[in-house]
Design a protein around this motif. Structure first.
Motif, short mmCIF file in Angstrom:
data_model
loop_
_atom_site.label_atom_id
_atom_site.label_comp_id
_atom_site.label_asym_id
_atom_site.label_seq_id
_atom_site.Cartn_x
_atom_site.Cartn_y
_atom_site.Cartn_z
N LYS A 79 -75.11 -82.56 -63.67
CA LYS A 79 -75.22 -83.72 -64.56
C LYS A 79 -74.04 -84.68 -64.40
N CYS A 117 -70.90 -83.14 -66.87
CA CYS A 117 -70.64 -81.70 -66.98
C CYS A 117 -71.25 -81.03 -65.76
N CYS A 125 -73.70 -78.77 -65.71
CA CYS A 125 -75.04 -78.21 -65.90
C CYS A 125 -75.97 -78.68 -64.79
N CYS A 138 -78.02 -76.70 -70.64
CA CYS A 138 -77.11 -77.55 -71.39
C CYS A 138 -75.87 -76.77 -71.82
N CYS A 139 -74.84 -77.55 -72.19
CA CYS A 139 -73.55 -76.97 -72.55
C CYS A 139 -72.97 -77.81 -73.68
N CYS A 166 -72.85 -81.77 -72.73
CA CYS A 166 -74.05 -82.62 -72.71
C CYS A 166 -74.83 -82.56 -74.02
ZN ZN Z 1 -73.84 -79.73 -69.79
#
Ligand code: ZN
Ligand code: ADP
Ligand code: MG
Length: 478
Positions: free
Chosen positions: A24, A27, A29, A41-42, A45
């Protein structure tokens, strides 16, 4: 498209393209399409407080490649801004985008129209992050999938240079081609990696531009065409009925083929844009831009120029071949195998394209290029006539096979021997005194009727040019 009275259209497009990076924009991901909801996701994001974004360098490089490929000026100094708005698919309540200093500006691309080649201006290309996706279902209500949050996008904004639905489609096709050639996105419209917002206004000839409405997220060429035709008519009818067009966002419903008002359009100042304090400015050097420029492969228009020069194709036909890279690659490979590349191009455009699924994101031609070239060669050398060529193409489209062998096995070779053709002509004339009399009475169409019967007798294999000469001569002797 059909115009009503003297109302003209002005149209500008905003195209969002998802970049083919592995991770992304802010980040690490993954961006893989179609994963289980909320598995990619993290905290960054999903907008958790206290997290910090780190810009993915590849996003900048890809966006600059898009800019270079569309004749843009690349900014040496650019920055990212927060665009503030609330929507459930945007957990941070702001989108990181670019406001007054986009990466690329002042570009253009060329399209083919029925009046010739036309330039469409590109105002800007900027980078931004995608939002998440809302999923509505009866059992659970509305759910949020954050996998798409933070997926890198470029937004390509055109100048209001487009004047018909056909031009809009041609513009998006060309833009898609350029982007796919550069390899920065797969541009799959059915997976949402290329989405279009269509801005449209109408005005009477000679008068200033009208107020525009914006139709969001149109995801196929057919829908772009239909949405423009519908919205044009709606605006003209509203004006004719004495109403004023309001600047608003409308939704195009493809099932109903109508547009519906969604909301009054926000102004830029409603978004309270401001520079993102967590992200440093993006600085580019001439050397870095140069390196990116050198990594761009041959682009569609350069191929188009080659085809016009090398094969004598018209600009329109060349455009049809270059718009999808797999088709252009296929054509070039096959063209090397025949002395008749122009015939090959014609066969592809008028016959093969009609067989391929329309607007497909991934074209696959189910015919070996060598087989396609062999049909062009047989056709060019006069071994087979054009109707046999068409039939052969359709046959091997269903089940690929060597057309030379089929012609031999099924005895499809064109009959060009004048002695044999003369026999067919003489027999047909003897068998059809009525048509002969009609022809002599001035009805030229009667000759066509006789010709049809002769062709049928030859099993569709007669040489049409030679037959026509022989028949005309024979009829005139009667
Ligand atoms: Zn992320
Ligand atoms: P916004 O953020 O309000 O959507 P943008 O500048 O991003 O504004 O995009 C505006 C789009 O509308 C551009 O593609 C532009 O070409 C187009 N446009 C501008 N004026 C008109 C008009 N009068 N009629 C139709 N389209 C227009
Ligand atoms: Mg916009």
């Amino acid at each position: 498209m059909n115009f009503i009275k003297d109302y003209e259209i002005v149209c500008g497009l905003e195209v969002h393209v998802e970049l083919a990076t592995k991770t992304k924009i802010f980040c690490s991901c993954p961006t893989t399409f179609g994963a289980e909801p909320n598995t990619q996701c993290c905290p960054v994001c999903t907008g958790m407080p206290g997290t910090l974004p780190v810009l993915n360098r590849q996003v900048v490089d890809y966006a600059i490649k898009a800019g270079l490929a569309t004749n843009c000026t690349i900014a040496k100094y650019s920055k990212e801004d927060r665009k503030n708005y609330f929507y459930p698919d945007l957990p941070k309540a702001y989108q990181i985008s670019q406001y007054d200093l986009p990466l690329c500006e002042h570009g253009w691309l060329e399209i083919e129209t029925d009046k010739g080649t036309k330039k469409i201006g590109i105002t800007r290309i900027h980078i931004e992050e995608d939002a998440g996706k809302l999923i509505h279902d009866d059992e659970h209500g509305t759910m949020i999938d954050c996998n798409r949050c933070g997926v890198p996008l470029i937004e390509i904004v055109s100048e209001p240079d487009i004047r018909t639905a056909e031009e809009a489609v041609a513009y998006v096709k060309k833009l898609r081609a350029i982007i796919m050639y550069t390899g920065i996105s797969d541009c799959k419209m059915n997976e949402g990696s290329l989405r279009c917002d269509v801005n449209l206004s109408v005005h009477k000839k000679g008068e200033p531009f009208g107020t525009r409405t914006e139709m969001k997220n149109i995801n196929s060429f057919t829908f772009i065409q239909k949405a423009i035709e519908y919205e044009y008519k709606r605006q003209v009818e509203a004006i004719e009925a004495g109403e004023t067009i309001v600047q608003e966002t409308r939704r195009y419903d493809s099932a109903a083929n109508k547009t519906f008002s969604m909301r009054k359009k926000e102004d830029a100042n409603d978004y309270r844009y401001f520079p993102d304090p967590d992200l440093p400015p993006i600085i580019m050097t001439d050397k870095a831009i140069d390196e990116l420029n050198r990594s761009i492969p041959q682009l569609p228009d350069s191929r188009k120029a080659d085809y016009i020069e090398k094969y004598g194709l018209s600009a329109h036909d060349a455009e049809m071949l270059i718009n999808q890279k797999p088709i252009a690659d296929y054509f070039e490979a096959a063209a090397r195998l025949t002395e008749y590349p122009k015939l090959l191009a014609n066969m592809m455009i008028s016959e093969l394209f009609a067989l391929l699924p329309p607007d497909s994101d991934e074209v696959k031609i189910p015919i070996d290029g060598a087989h396609m070239a062999a049909i062009a060669t047989m056709s060019g050398e006069g071994t087979i006539n054009s109707s046999t060529a068409k039939k052969l193409l359709r046959t091997i489209y269903e089940q690929d096979d060597d057309p030379v062998r089929i012609v031999k096995e099924q005895n499809l070779a064109q009959i060009s021997d004048p002695v044999i053709l003369q026999q067919y002509v003489d027999e047909a004339i003897a068998a059809d005194p009525k048509s002969v009399a009609a022809y002599k009475a001035g009805k030229t169409a009667a000759a066509k009727a006789i010709m049809g019967k002769i062709m049928a007798k030859t099993g569709g294999k007669g040489n049409p040019v030679k037959l026509d000469e022989l028949l005309t001569a024979a009829l005139n002797k009667q």
